[in-house]
Design a protein around this motif. Structure first.
Motif, PDB file in Angstrom:
ATOM      1  N   MET A 168      55.253 -13.915  49.327  1.00 17.71           N
ATOM      2  CA  MET A 168      54.792 -15.274  49.596  1.00 17.71           C
ATOM      3  C   MET A 168      53.635 -15.342  50.580  1.00 17.71           C
ATOM      4  N   CYS A 219      49.518 -17.112  48.051  1.00 21.70           N
ATOM      5  CA  CYS A 219      49.939 -17.996  46.963  1.00 21.70           C
ATOM      6  C   CYS A 219      48.718 -18.640  46.331  1.00 21.70           C
ATOM      7  N   ASP A 244      53.435 -17.086  43.660  1.00 25.56           N
ATOM      8  CA  ASP A 244      53.240 -16.084  44.698  1.00 25.56           C
ATOM      9  C   ASP A 244      52.191 -15.076  44.237  1.00 25.56           C
TER      10      ASP A 244
END
Length: 292
Positions: free
Chosen positions: A118, A121, A156
């Motif tokens: 993450m 993104c 992600d």
């Protein structure tokens, strides 16, 4: 004669069981079964017909999602129930919030398996036709005479969908940036540290080039990496943003998502979330496999 009918019914039951097992594998069913709302108890007197099992109904929903057929065209002999039964279960499960809960659970498993990144993104939107109208439908920005809707998604670094939304086709992509960020669930999965729902860097194309939204991202602790309008290509952002385009290709492999037929926006959004869950499950089963 009775033995022949029993043989036919046994063959059909075996075929339905195989279709249900193919469309709803054990890995998916074991995760979704605890999230389904309990069914009402049958009456002791005049109970009526036995209800269709949830797994068979889910197989019918996934059949429509993959094949793109109308609900009335769901083959009962193949799936095991009628299309209207599948539609009702989709309505009930969508209103009960099953799909967001399943999506959050799968994202948590992905993070626990170190298959979710993450830090970086990407966000984008994709326009689709809406043939029957309904909620969240607007004129297409290309052809004002054709109504449509938009899918918005944040992914992600590997293209795993973190949040999706549905708006009218005339809504600007940048207006959904903050609402999408707010719908990213709190993803746990690690023994140490708090659940996470914010990326470190956000990549976007020129459609998100507004200083107002850059400031909003900075306030949330997210570094905006947005292409500038009027600047020649070659910034290098395309090396990272291509994953969101690939995710749209994954989503639109589900034929029911290519064109919106549901008048109710929540039902189409539920199908969109279910497709995201299936993508997450595939990545969970092969987290180290690189897509070609």
């Amino acid at each position: 004669m009775r033995s022949a009918w029993r043989l036919v019914l046994a063959i059909l039951a075996g075929r339905v069981w195989r279709v249900s097992a193919d469309l709803v594998p054990d890995e998916l069913w074991d995760r979704i079964a605890p999230l389904l709302p309990p069914r009402q108890e049958r009456r002791h007197r005049y109970p009526g017909r036995l209800p269709v099992s949830d797994r068979v109904a889910l197989a019918g929903i996934i059949y429509v999602l993959r094949r793109g057929v109308a609900w009335r065209d769901v083959p009962v002999q193949v799936v095991g129930c009628s299309g209207i039964t599948c539609w009702r279960r989709l309505r009930d499960w969508t209103e009960a919030g099953v799909w967001p809960a399943l999506h959050q659970a799968l994202l948590t498993e992905l993070r626990a398996a170190d298959a979710l990144n993450m830090d970086d993104c990407a966000v984008d939107g994709s326009h689709i036709r809406a043939l029957k109208g309904g909620d969240h439908v607007g004129p297409s920005p290309v052809d004002r005479g054709r109504p449509g809707s938009k899918h918005h998604v944040i992914v992600d670094r590997q293209g795993i969908p973190l949040a999706v939304s549905l708006t009218g086709g005339n809504r600007h992509d940048v207006t959904q940036l903050v609402p999408l960020l707010d719908t990213i669930p709190r993803i746990g999965g690690l023994r140490a540290g708090r659940p996470r729902n914010r990326p470190k860097r956000m990549f976007a194309d020129r459609g998100y080039d507004f200083d107002k939204y850059r400031r909003l991202l900075w306030k949330r602790g997210i570094k905006p990496l947005i292409a500038r309008r009027g600047v020649a290509h070659g910034s290098g952002l395309g090396k990272t943003r291509w994953v969101v385009e690939r995710t749209f290709a994954w989503l639109h492999r589900f034929k029911r998502l290519r064109i919106r037929y549901e008048r109710r926006a929540d039902l189409h959004h539920g199908l969109l979330q279910l497709a995201c869950c299936i993508i997450c499950l595939r990545r969970l089963q092969a987290p180290s496999q690189k897509d070609q």
